[in-house]
Design a protein around this motif. Structure first.
Motif, short mmCIF file in Angstrom:
data_model
loop_
_atom_site.label_atom_id
_atom_site.label_comp_id
_atom_site.label_asym_id
_atom_site.label_seq_id
_atom_site.Cartn_x
_atom_site.Cartn_y
_atom_site.Cartn_z
N THR A 2 0.83 -1.21 0.00
CA THR A 2 0.00 0.00 0.00
C THR A 2 0.87 1.26 0.00
O THR A 2 2.07 1.21 0.24
N GLU A 3 0.20 2.36 -0.20
CA GLU A 3 0.85 3.67 -0.14
C GLU A 3 1.48 3.87 1.24
O GLU A 3 2.59 4.42 1.35
N CYS A 25 -5.70 4.67 4.87
CA CYS A 25 -5.20 3.30 4.95
C CYS A 25 -5.26 2.81 6.40
O CYS A 25 -4.99 3.57 7.32
N GLN A 29 -2.94 -2.92 8.16
CA GLN A 29 -3.12 -3.74 6.95
C GLN A 29 -1.86 -4.55 6.69
O GLN A 29 -0.75 -4.03 6.72
N ASP A 31 0.49 -6.89 4.24
CA ASP A 31 0.80 -7.04 2.83
C ASP A 31 1.07 -8.52 2.54
O ASP A 31 2.12 -9.05 2.90
#
Length: 166
Positions: A2-3, A25, A29, A31
């Motif tokens: 993600t960013e 975000c 989270q 990855d």
């Protein structure tokens, strides 16, 4: 990735702060393409202390583990990031959890020859355990368990046992 993961890995503190402030975000989270690393794992590995701090202030859980059971403390220990280890410990993050091979961050620091980290983690481990004991006695809840990883580990153990009994 993600960013937020990218900004954390790059140590772009301002970008991380903006992403979190705007709720772009989830700070937790994982990855899946990178062994379930969170942005906090990346920031810890890269030694970006202020990024670690801002992530935790915005709800990043330092107890979350990769698919191999590594916490952010494992990554900081691997890379010799003493300042990150000190910060994690000061925030009562778990710095003494075993990975799937039974290695704690102190062992990882030993393997990679980071003697200052080893000395710090030996002391921090006992302080961490004493704090957990005190918290349990006083009814203080701690966020030091990754439930998803624990469940995954339980499933793996059950599969291993059933395979051995076949």
């Amino acid at each position: 990735m993600t960013e937020l993961h990218q900004a954390a890995a790059a140590g772009d503190f301002e970008e991380v702060e903006e992403i979190l402030r705007e709720n772009k975000c989830d700070p937790n989270q994982r990855d899946v393409d990178w062994s379930n690393k969170t942005a906090l794992h990346w920031a810890a590995a890269k030694g970006h202390t202020e990024t670690v701090r801002i992530l935790i202030e915005h709800g990043a859980r330092p107890c979350l583990r990769t698919e191999h059971g590594w916490t952010p403390a494992h990554f900081a220990a691997e890379c010799g990031r003493l300042a990150v280890l000190r910060l994690l410990h000061s925030l009562h993050a778990p710095v003494d959890k075993e990975d799937c091979c039974g290695d704690k961050p102190v062992r990882i620091a030993e393997i990679y020859g980071h003697q200052e980290c080893v000395r710090f983690l030996k002391k921090a481990e006992s302080e961490c355990q004493a704090y957990r004991k005190m918290a349990a006695q006083k009814g203080i809840s701690l966020d030091d368990t990754d439930e998803e990883w624990a469940e995954h580990g339980k499933e793996n153990e059950e599969n291993r046992i059933s395979k051995n009994n076949s």
